[in-house]
Motif scaffolding. Sequence first.
Motif, PDB file in Angstrom:
ATOM      1  N   VAL A  91       0.749  -1.045   0.077  1.00 24.01           N
ATOM      2  CA  VAL A  91      -0.306  -0.405   0.359  1.00 24.01           C
ATOM      3  C   VAL A  91       0.797   1.329   0.129  1.00 24.01           C
ATOM      4  N   ALA A  92       1.728   1.673   0.705  1.00 24.90           N
ATOM      5  CA  ALA A  92       3.157   2.604   0.707  1.00 24.90           C
ATOM      6  C   ALA A  92       3.300   2.233  -0.598  1.00 24.90           C
ATOM      7  N   LYS A  93       3.729   1.228  -1.059  1.00 21.36           N
ATOM      8  CA  LYS A  93       4.603   2.192  -1.650  1.00 21.36           C
ATOM      9  C   LYS A  93       3.297   2.226  -3.358  1.00 21.36           C
ATOM     10  N   ARG A  94       2.490   1.687  -3.262  1.00 20.55           N
ATOM     11  CA  ARG A  94       1.474   2.282  -4.258  1.00 20.55           C
ATOM     12  C   ARG A  94       0.803   3.501  -4.367  1.00 20.55           C
ATOM     13  N   ALA A  96       3.310   6.282  -2.435  1.00 17.63           N
ATOM     14  CA  ALA A  96       4.396   7.111  -2.937  1.00 17.63           C
ATOM     15  C   ALA A  96       4.358   7.177  -4.959  1.00 17.63           C
ATOM     16  N   LYS A  97       4.089   5.947  -5.975  1.00 14.89           N
ATOM     17  CA  LYS A  97       3.950   5.847  -7.076  1.00 14.89           C
ATOM     18  C   LYS A  97       2.463   6.754  -7.863  1.00 14.89           C
ATOM     19  N   GLU A  98       1.780   6.798  -6.771  1.00 14.90           N
ATOM     20  CA  GLU A  98       0.403   7.641  -7.164  1.00 14.90           C
ATOM     21  C   GLU A  98       0.161   9.467  -6.851  1.00 14.90           C
ATOM     22  N   LEU A  99       0.756   9.174  -6.045  1.00 14.74           N
ATOM     23  CA  LEU A  99       0.760  10.593  -5.340  1.00 14.74           C
ATOM     24  C   LEU A  99       1.892  11.672  -5.973  1.00 14.74           C
ATOM     25  N   HIS A 100       1.178  12.926  -6.347  1.00 12.36           N
ATOM     26  CA  HIS A 100       2.501  14.168  -7.008  1.00 12.36           C
ATOM     27  C   HIS A 100       3.025  15.177  -5.691  1.00 12.36           C
ATOM     28  N   GLN A 101       2.470  15.384  -4.306  1.00 12.61           N
ATOM     29  CA  GLN A 101       2.090  15.693  -3.205  1.00 12.61           C
ATOM     30  C   GLN A 101       1.563  15.282  -1.590  1.00 12.61           C
ATOM     31  N   LEU A 102       2.090  14.850  -1.151  1.00 14.30           N
ATOM     32  CA  LEU A 102       1.912  15.055   0.075  1.00 14.30           C
ATOM     33  C   LEU A 102       1.249  16.212   1.173  1.00 14.30           C
ATOM     34  N   ASP A 103       0.405  16.030   1.515  1.00 12.37           N
ATOM     35  CA  ASP A 103      -0.033  17.583   2.167  1.00 12.37           C
ATOM     36  C   ASP A 103      -0.020  17.333   3.520  1.00 12.37           C
ATOM     37  N   GLY A 104      -0.340  16.523   3.797  1.00 10.39           N
ATOM     38  CA  GLY A 104      -0.856  15.762   5.009  1.00 10.39           C
ATOM     39  C   GLY A 104      -1.088  13.905   5.312  1.00 10.39           C
ATOM     40  N   SER A 134       3.958  -0.935  11.648  1.00  5.11           N
ATOM     41  CA  SER A 134       3.864  -0.506  10.748  1.00  5.11           C
ATOM     42  C   SER A 134       3.592   0.512  10.112  1.00  5.11           C
ATOM     43  N   GLN A 135       2.857   1.634  10.953  1.00  2.00           N
ATOM     44  CA  GLN A 135       2.944   3.562  10.587  1.00  2.00           C
ATOM     45  C   GLN A 135       4.515   3.917  10.395  1.00  2.00           C
ATOM     46  N   PHE A 136       5.408   3.749  11.008  1.00  2.00           N
ATOM     47  CA  PHE A 136       6.857   3.604  10.788  1.00  2.00           C
ATOM     48  C   PHE A 136       6.762   3.880   9.602  1.00  2.00           C
ATOM     49  N   HIS A 137       6.450   2.668   9.016  1.00  5.90           N
ATOM     50  CA  HIS A 137       6.671   1.944   7.858  1.00  5.90           C
ATOM     51  C   HIS A 137       5.956   3.373   6.932  1.00  5.90           C
ATOM     52  N   LEU A 138       4.889   3.096   6.872  1.00  5.98           N
ATOM     53  CA  LEU A 138       4.021   3.558   5.823  1.00  5.98           C
ATOM     54  C   LEU A 138       4.512   5.585   5.479  1.00  5.98           C
ATOM     55  N   THR A 139       5.204   5.452   6.602  1.00  8.66           N
ATOM     56  CA  THR A 139       5.337   6.768   6.914  1.00  8.66           C
ATOM     57  C   THR A 139       6.993   7.299   6.705  1.00  8.66           C
ATOM     58  N   MET A 140       7.473   6.586   6.019  1.00  4.40           N
ATOM     59  CA  MET A 140       9.056   6.617   6.284  1.00  4.40           C
ATOM     60  C   MET A 140       9.138   6.458   4.544  1.00  4.40           C
TER      61      MET A 140
END
Length: 346
Positions: A91-94, A96-104, A134-140
Motif C-alpha cells: 500500500v505504501a509503495k502504491r 508513493a507512486k500514485e501521489l505527486h504531493q502529500l500535504d498531510g 506499520s505506520q513507521f514504515h508507511l511514514t518512511m
Amino acid sequence: MTHLITGNKFDPNTDIPDLSGKIYVVTGGSSGIGFGIVAHILQHNPAKLYLLGKKEEHIQWAQDELKKYGDTSKIVPVQIELEDLHNVDEVAKRLAKELHQLDGLICNAGLGVGVYNETPKDGIDSHMQVNFISQFHLTMVLLPLLQQTANSRLVLQSSDLHRAISDVQFASLAEINRDIGPTMLYNRTKLAQVLFVRAMARRLEKGELGFDANSHTGPWINAVHPGGVSTDQPKQAEDAYGKLASAAVAVLRPLMKDPVDEGCRPALFAATSEDIVKDKVQGQYIVPDRKVTEPSKQAKDEQLQENLWRLTEEILSDKLRSLPYRTQYVDPMAKEGLHGQPAGRQ
C-alpha cells in the motif's frame, strides 16, 4: 508559543482553512476519531483524501456517512491490513507512486487497551505493529513526498497514557513480545509515537534523512492527544478486563468526548492550522484542542528514541528483507553479504 497556550479552542467547522488543492492520507479513517478527521478535512474542500481502513464494510459505511460533509468523489478508499507488513509495504509503495504531493499524513489508526496477541503473519505484538511499526514504515515510504510538499504535516495520534509506563528499553523483539498486560501494551505504543516524533524532528533540524535544515518547508511533525473520547476502544478494554472494565466504561462514557465533534480536534489543528507554521510548532506534543505541552521525561530521552528507531528498522528489515528508504541503523547490503559485515549503523 504564547498564542497556542492561551488560545486553546479549535473549532474544525470554522477554524480549518480552505484546503483546495491539498492531498491528505488518514489511517484508521473509517471509524471513531479517524472518521471525524476525514469528515472535517472533506468539509473544507481538499483535492483528494485517501481514507485508509481495515475492513471493506467499514470503509463503505464511512463513504456513505461522509456525504453529509462534502463531495465524496474526493475520497480515495484504500484497504490496508496493519497486521501484515507485506500488505503495508504494498500500500505504501502504491501511494508513493500514485501521489505527486502529500500535504498531510495523519497516522491515527490504532488498537486500544486489549489482550496480548501476536500478528499471524509477522509474529509481532499486535499493539506495537498496528499502532507504531506499520505506520513507521508507511511514514518512511511517504516521507519524500512530505518533504517536497510545502508546509506539509505529519501527525501521530498518541495519548497522555504515554506517561503511564516505565521500564521500556526497546532493545529487542523478545522484549516487545512479552505480555505486559492490556493497558501497558497500549501505553507503550503511545510512548513510541512521541519518541518517533521527537527523533524525526531532531533529524529535520540536523538536515539528516533527506531533510534540508536550511530551507525547511515541511513536514511539520507533531504528536497529539485526543482526550477522553467515546470510541470502540473502551470495548477492547472490556474484552480484556471483563465486568470491572464494563462497569467503569458505563460510568465514564457519558463524560467522554464525541469523536467527530471533539476528539479529532488536536489532530486537525496539527494537520491543517496555519498557526503550526506561524508559531513553528515542530516535534511537539499537542493536547486538546491546540495546547503545546511537555511530554513525559521518557519521551524526551534521546537514547530511548534511538533504541526504538534501531529496533523498528531491524524488525522491518528482517520481515520485509529490503526497505525502500534510507535506513539509519540497518545496512541492507550486509544481509546479502555484500559488505562483509553484520548489520550496523551506516
